[in-house]
Design a protein around this motif. Structure first.
Motif, PDB file in Angstrom:
ATOM      1  N   ILE A  87       5.922  -2.275 -21.762  1.00  0.00           N
ATOM      2  CA  ILE A  87       7.290  -2.057 -22.229  1.00  0.00           C
ATOM      3  C   ILE A  87       7.774  -3.212 -23.102  1.00  0.00           C
ATOM      4  CG2 ILE A  87       9.675  -1.645 -21.435  1.00  0.00           C
ATOM      5  CD1 ILE A  87       8.700  -0.273 -19.069  1.00  0.00           C
ATOM      6  N   GLU A  88       7.055  -4.332 -23.131  1.00  0.00           N
ATOM      7  CA  GLU A  88       7.544  -5.534 -23.810  1.00  0.00           C
ATOM      8  C   GLU A  88       8.056  -5.258 -25.222  1.00  0.00           C
ATOM      9  OE1 GLU A  88       6.252  -7.466 -20.346  1.00  0.00           O
ATOM     10  OE2 GLU A  88       5.445  -5.784 -21.458  1.00  0.00           O
ATOM     11  N   GLN A  89       7.310  -4.510 -26.014  1.00  0.00           N
ATOM     12  CA  GLN A  89       7.732  -4.172 -27.372  1.00  0.00           C
ATOM     13  C   GLN A  89       7.668  -2.659 -27.619  1.00  0.00           C
ATOM     14  OE1 GLN A  89       5.780  -6.417 -30.471  1.00  0.00           O
ATOM     15  NE2 GLN A  89       6.035  -8.369 -29.426  1.00  0.00           N
ATOM     16  N   ASP A  90       7.592  -1.890 -26.561  1.00  0.00           N
ATOM     17  CA  ASP A  90       7.395  -0.439 -26.686  1.00  0.00           C
ATOM     18  C   ASP A  90       8.418   0.297 -25.822  1.00  0.00           C
ATOM     19  OD1 ASP A  90       6.433   2.074 -27.132  1.00  0.00           O
ATOM     20  OD2 ASP A  90       4.550   1.803 -26.051  1.00  0.00           O
ATOM     21  N   PRO A  91       9.666   0.435 -26.289  1.00  0.00           N
ATOM     22  CA  PRO A  91      10.673   1.119 -25.467  1.00  0.00           C
ATOM     23  C   PRO A  91      10.330   2.574 -25.192  1.00  0.00           C
ATOM     24  CG  PRO A  91      11.497   0.731 -27.694  1.00  0.00           C
ATOM     25  CD  PRO A  91      10.216  -0.033 -27.571  1.00  0.00           C
ATOM     26  N   ALA A  92       9.523   3.200 -26.051  1.00  0.00           N
ATOM     27  CA  ALA A  92       9.135   4.589 -25.807  1.00  0.00           C
ATOM     28  C   ALA A  92       8.312   4.714 -24.525  1.00  0.00           C
ATOM     29  CB  ALA A  92       8.348   5.141 -26.994  1.00  0.00           C
ATOM     30  N   PHE A  93       7.651   3.642 -24.114  1.00  0.00           N
ATOM     31  CA  PHE A  93       6.874   3.691 -22.877  1.00  0.00           C
ATOM     32  C   PHE A  93       7.797   3.814 -21.671  1.00  0.00           C
ATOM     33  CE2 PHE A  93       4.112   1.466 -19.619  1.00  0.00           C
ATOM     34  CZ  PHE A  93       3.281   2.548 -19.439  1.00  0.00           C
ATOM     35  N   ALA A  94       8.977   3.198 -21.742  1.00  0.00           N
ATOM     36  CA  ALA A  94       9.955   3.376 -20.664  1.00  0.00           C
ATOM     37  C   ALA A  94      10.372   4.837 -20.569  1.00  0.00           C
ATOM     38  CB  ALA A  94      11.176   2.487 -20.907  1.00  0.00           C
ATOM     39  N   LEU A  95      10.583   5.469 -21.716  1.00  0.00           N
ATOM     40  CA  LEU A  95      10.933   6.890 -21.723  1.00  0.00           C
ATOM     41  C   LEU A  95       9.780   7.735 -21.182  1.00  0.00           C
ATOM     42  CD1 LEU A  95      13.064   8.968 -22.453  1.00  0.00           C
ATOM     43  CD2 LEU A  95      12.170   8.980 -24.786  1.00  0.00           C
ATOM     44  N   ARG A  96       8.558   7.338 -21.485  1.00  0.00           N
ATOM     45  CA  ARG A  96       7.390   8.042 -20.967  1.00  0.00           C
ATOM     46  C   ARG A  96       7.363   8.006 -19.435  1.00  0.00           C
ATOM     47  NH1 ARG A  96       4.452  11.968 -22.139  1.00  0.00           N
ATOM     48  NH2 ARG A  96       5.315  12.481 -20.110  1.00  0.00           N
ATOM     49  N   ILE A  97       7.710   6.876 -18.838  1.00  0.00           N
ATOM     50  CA  ILE A  97       7.733   6.766 -17.381  1.00  0.00           C
ATOM     51  C   ILE A  97       8.820   7.655 -16.792  1.00  0.00           C
ATOM     52  CG2 ILE A  97       8.099   5.185 -15.458  1.00  0.00           C
ATOM     53  CD1 ILE A  97       6.920   2.964 -17.145  1.00  0.00           C
ATOM     54  N   LEU A  98       9.998   7.667 -17.424  1.00  0.00           N
ATOM     55  CA  LEU A  98      11.086   8.514 -16.934  1.00  0.00           C
ATOM     56  C   LEU A  98      10.685   9.985 -16.963  1.00  0.00           C
ATOM     57  CD1 LEU A  98      14.172   6.844 -18.662  1.00  0.00           C
ATOM     58  CD2 LEU A  98      13.446   6.612 -16.299  1.00  0.00           C
ATOM     59  N   VAL A  99      10.068  10.416 -18.044  1.00  0.00           N
ATOM     60  CA  VAL A  99       9.647  11.812 -18.146  1.00  0.00           C
ATOM     61  C   VAL A  99       8.575  12.116 -17.103  1.00  0.00           C
ATOM     62  CG1 VAL A  99       8.533  13.506 -19.641  1.00  0.00           C
ATOM     63  CG2 VAL A  99      10.283  11.984 -20.569  1.00  0.00           C
ATOM     64  N   ASP A 100       7.658  11.181 -16.873  1.00  0.00           N
ATOM     65  CA  ASP A 100       6.623  11.391 -15.856  1.00  0.00           C
ATOM     66  C   ASP A 100       7.229  11.625 -14.480  1.00  0.00           C
ATOM     67  OD1 ASP A 100       4.605  11.184 -17.677  1.00  0.00           O
ATOM     68  OD2 ASP A 100       4.038   9.136 -17.167  1.00  0.00           O
ATOM     69  N   VAL A 103       0.835  -1.205   0.000  1.00  0.00           N
ATOM     70  CA  VAL A 103       0.000   0.000   0.000  1.00  0.00           C
ATOM     71  C   VAL A 103       0.870   1.256   0.000  1.00  0.00           C
ATOM     72  CG1 VAL A 103      -1.714   1.300   1.313  1.00  0.00           C
ATOM     73  CG2 VAL A 103      -1.937  -1.173   1.096  1.00  0.00           C
ATOM     74  N   LEU A 104       1.965   1.231   0.770  1.00  0.00           N
ATOM     75  CA  LEU A 104       2.871   2.382   0.792  1.00  0.00           C
ATOM     76  C   LEU A 104       3.508   2.610  -0.574  1.00  0.00           C
ATOM     77  CD1 LEU A 104       4.675   1.845   4.228  1.00  0.00           C
ATOM     78  CD2 LEU A 104       2.870   3.495   3.679  1.00  0.00           C
ATOM     79  N   VAL A 105       3.861   1.527  -1.261  1.00  0.00           N
ATOM     80  CA  VAL A 105       4.439   1.651  -2.599  1.00  0.00           C
ATOM     81  C   VAL A 105       3.443   2.296  -3.548  1.00  0.00           C
ATOM     82  CG1 VAL A 105       5.272   0.358  -4.593  1.00  0.00           C
ATOM     83  CG2 VAL A 105       6.050  -0.253  -2.313  1.00  0.00           C
ATOM     84  N   ILE A 106       2.185   1.863  -3.467  1.00  0.00           N
ATOM     85  CA  ILE A 106       1.156   2.427  -4.339  1.00  0.00           C
ATOM     86  C   ILE A 106       0.998   3.925  -4.068  1.00  0.00           C
ATOM     87  CG2 ILE A 106      -1.309   2.390  -4.868  1.00  0.00           C
ATOM     88  CD1 ILE A 106      -1.244  -0.626  -4.344  1.00  0.00           C
ATOM     89  N   GLN A 107       0.964   4.304  -2.800  1.00  0.00           N
ATOM     90  CA  GLN A 107       0.836   5.720  -2.467  1.00  0.00           C
ATOM     91  C   GLN A 107       2.035   6.521  -2.965  1.00  0.00           C
ATOM     92  OE1 GLN A 107       0.331   5.642   1.787  1.00  0.00           O
ATOM     93  NE2 GLN A 107      -1.872   5.357   1.676  1.00  0.00           N
ATOM     94  N   GLN A 108       3.232   5.967  -2.802  1.00  0.00           N
ATOM     95  CA  GLN A 108       4.439   6.660  -3.246  1.00  0.00           C
ATOM     96  C   GLN A 108       4.461   6.781  -4.762  1.00  0.00           C
ATOM     97  OE1 GLN A 108       6.733   8.114  -1.573  1.00  0.00           O
ATOM     98  NE2 GLN A 108       8.557   8.243  -2.860  1.00  0.00           N
ATOM     99  N   ALA A 109       4.121   5.703  -5.444  1.00  0.00           N
ATOM    100  CA  ALA A 109       4.198   5.699  -6.907  1.00  0.00           C
ATOM    101  C   ALA A 109       3.181   6.639  -7.526  1.00  0.00           C
ATOM    102  CB  ALA A 109       4.003   4.284  -7.434  1.00  0.00           C
ATOM    103  N   THR A 110       1.972   6.635  -7.015  1.00  0.00           N
ATOM    104  CA  THR A 110       0.928   7.478  -7.602  1.00  0.00           C
ATOM    105  C   THR A 110       1.060   8.936  -7.174  1.00  0.00           C
ATOM    106  OG1 THR A 110      -0.550   6.879  -5.767  1.00  0.00           O
ATOM    107  CG2 THR A 110      -0.698   5.572  -7.778  1.00  0.00           C
ATOM    108  N   GLY A 111       1.732   9.175  -6.028  1.00  0.00           N
ATOM    109  CA  GLY A 111       1.827  10.539  -5.535  1.00  0.00           C
ATOM    110  C   GLY A 111       3.035  11.306  -6.023  1.00  0.00           C
ATOM    111  N   THR A 112       4.208  10.679  -6.008  1.00  0.00           N
ATOM    112  CA  THR A 112       5.429  11.401  -6.345  1.00  0.00           C
ATOM    113  C   THR A 112       6.193  10.804  -7.519  1.00  0.00           C
ATOM    114  OG1 THR A 112       6.710  10.085  -4.756  1.00  0.00           O
ATOM    115  CG2 THR A 112       5.711  12.126  -3.948  1.00  0.00           C
ATOM    116  N   LEU A 113       5.818   9.618  -7.989  1.00  0.00           N
ATOM    117  CA  LEU A 113       6.523   9.007  -9.109  1.00  0.00           C
ATOM    118  C   LEU A 113       5.629   9.016 -10.336  1.00  0.00           C
ATOM    119  CD1 LEU A 113       8.186   6.065  -7.155  1.00  0.00           C
ATOM    120  CD2 LEU A 113       9.211   8.221  -7.827  1.00  0.00           C
ATOM    121  N   SER A 114       5.199   7.846 -10.774  1.00  0.00           N
ATOM    122  CA  SER A 114       4.320   7.748 -11.934  1.00  0.00           C
ATOM    123  C   SER A 114       3.432   6.522 -11.777  1.00  0.00           C
ATOM    124  CB  SER A 114       5.136   7.629 -13.229  1.00  0.00           C
ATOM    125  OG  SER A 114       4.303   7.292 -14.314  1.00  0.00           O
TER     126      SER A 114
END
Length: 438
Positions: free
Chosen positions: A272-285, A79-90
């Protein structure tokens, strides 16, 4: 027969599921308990493993309660991971967190130890005690605690934005390298493609995001029908209901639409399996979240830019094109896949970070160092887009920094954001050296 797309979706569900592996552990725990009870009483067991009925019952009851408590503790961490990811990460990072193998191993060990101890409890009688099973339960608890400590260590270290950026960036690079190797081995020049002949269109029924494509299966299917399949959208694009997903060119008989659509997986979100641009999207987020007024942490954005630069170096060295033509074993073009050119990756990487970090000296300086570093190392064909982004960065600095000294500072490339200043000729509007404030 199950289609490739259905198998892909099932595989994605299994990877993201948090209950399948723990369920396997639960079943294995019961099986091991039955096996331990069956061999109990063997002459080769050491006498030091003998327990009284009350002692065995107390130990196994404690193990059952401890495993339930530890399961609740791991769920709390989740639950803490979910809160951290949705609040300050992506929120997009959650797809990777669900797939963490160590987390599933910890849950499976806890559920397996629980079922093992609970199953042994019913075999305890006044004159019959599962001595081997009680000892194995103690060993299982020790293993569970060790895995929990490893999990906690990984959790505390990998929840930092820069650690997550490293994980996401490396995964994106692996996907990019794999896709580039496959394309290089099967691609043919664009001039060899001929799309003359009748055209049939295959449309999606429900719509969704293109998550993956079975390129080999499509090439093989097109070769059997002597036609060319052209995808109507790139991997990662959203296709609306009844939108065209594949066009069929040439051939005497068109392949069955169900067979073709079964080689293309649609889903509710990108992977991300066949979409490396999605990894870049997460980094930018992650970077733009750090630049939001609620967080106001430009240093995190600068750290993420380090990993974005590494990813862009990998992208620029691949030699991307707007589309790829894949051939069969005889060298005949069979499949046309839309691609993402270098310009698209570069714009995705820097445009939003430049806009959200326009007033941050750190971000402006790090972006310039990133662009100039790429300009110095990547092939010449990447240069025009890099020069264009440098021009946009100059325009942004001119608009946001009214003071000449601050503009000069913002235009200085710095790989650390602020602190690693590089020698550079002063811009035309900069005050002469030696004036106060420099």
């Amino acid at each position: 027969m199950t289609s490739w797309a259905a198998r892909f979706r099932l595989q994605q569900y299994a990877k993201a599921s948090l209950w399948i592996v723990p369920l396997v552990g639960l079943v294995l725990g019961v099986a091991l308990a039955e096996a331990a009870a069956a061999v109990d009483g063997a002459s080769w067991l050491p006498k030091t493993w003998d327990y009284s009925a009350s002692t065995a019952s107390s130990v196994l009851s404690s193990v059952v309660g401890a495993m339930i408590a530890l399961l609740g503790f791991v769920v709390t961490i989740g639950v803490l991971v979910i809160q951290q990811a949705t609040g300050t990460l992506s929120p997009r990072y959650m797809r990777l967190w669900y797939r963490d193998r160590l987390q599933k191993a910890v849950l499976a060990t806890f559920t397996g130890t629980f079922s093992f101890a609970y199953t042994l409890l019913r075999s305890i009688e006044a004159d019959s005690v599962p001595n081997l099973g009680v000892t194995m339960a103690g060993i299982a608890v020790s293993v569970s605690l060790l895995l929990l400590l490893i999990y906690l260590n990984r959790f505390t270290h990998n929840l930092r934005p820069v650690a997550i950026a490293d994980i996401v960036g490396r995964q994106g690079e692996r996907v990019l390298d794999h896709a580039a190797a496959h394309v290089r081995s099967t691609a043919v020049p664009d001039g060899a493609l001929s799309t003359a002949g009748p055209v049939a269109r295959i449309r999606s029924e429900r719509g969704g995001v293109i998550q993956a494509v079975d390129a080999r299966g499509m090439v093989s299917l097109a070769a059997r029908h002597d036609c060319v399949l052209v995808l109507g959208a790139a991997i990662g694009d959203f296709v609306p209901p009844h939108g065209t997903i594949v066009e069929i060119h040439g051939g005497q008989s068109a392949p069955d639409p169900g067979r073709v659509s079964g080689l293309l997986a649609l889903g509710v979100e990108r992977t991300i399996e066949q979409d490396p641009a999605f990894a870049l999207r997460i980094l930018v987020d992650i970077a733009i979240r750090a630049l939001s007024p609620a967080v106001n942490d430009p240093t995190t954005a600068v750290q993420v830019l380090n990993h974005i630069e590494t990813f862009l170096h990998a992208v620029g060295g691949v030699g991307l094109r707007s589309h790829y033509v894949l051939a069969d074993d005889r060298g005949r073009p069979r499949l046309v896949l839309p691609g993402r050119p270098w310009e698209n990756y570069l714009e995705l990487a820097v445009a939003e970070i430049r806009d959200y970090g326009a007033t941050s000296l750190q971000v402006c300086r790090r972006l310039r160092a990133l662009l100039e570093g790429l300009l110095a190392t990547l092939p010449d064909e990447c240069g025009p887009s890099l020069h264009a982004e440098l021009g946009l960065l100059d325009t942004t600095i001119e608009r946001e920094f009214g003071d000449a000294r601050r503009r000069a500072c913002a235009r200085t490339p710095d790989s650390q954001g602020i602190g690693g200043r590089q020698a550079q000729a002063a811009p035309p509007d900069a005050p002469p050296p030696g004036e106060p404030g420099l």
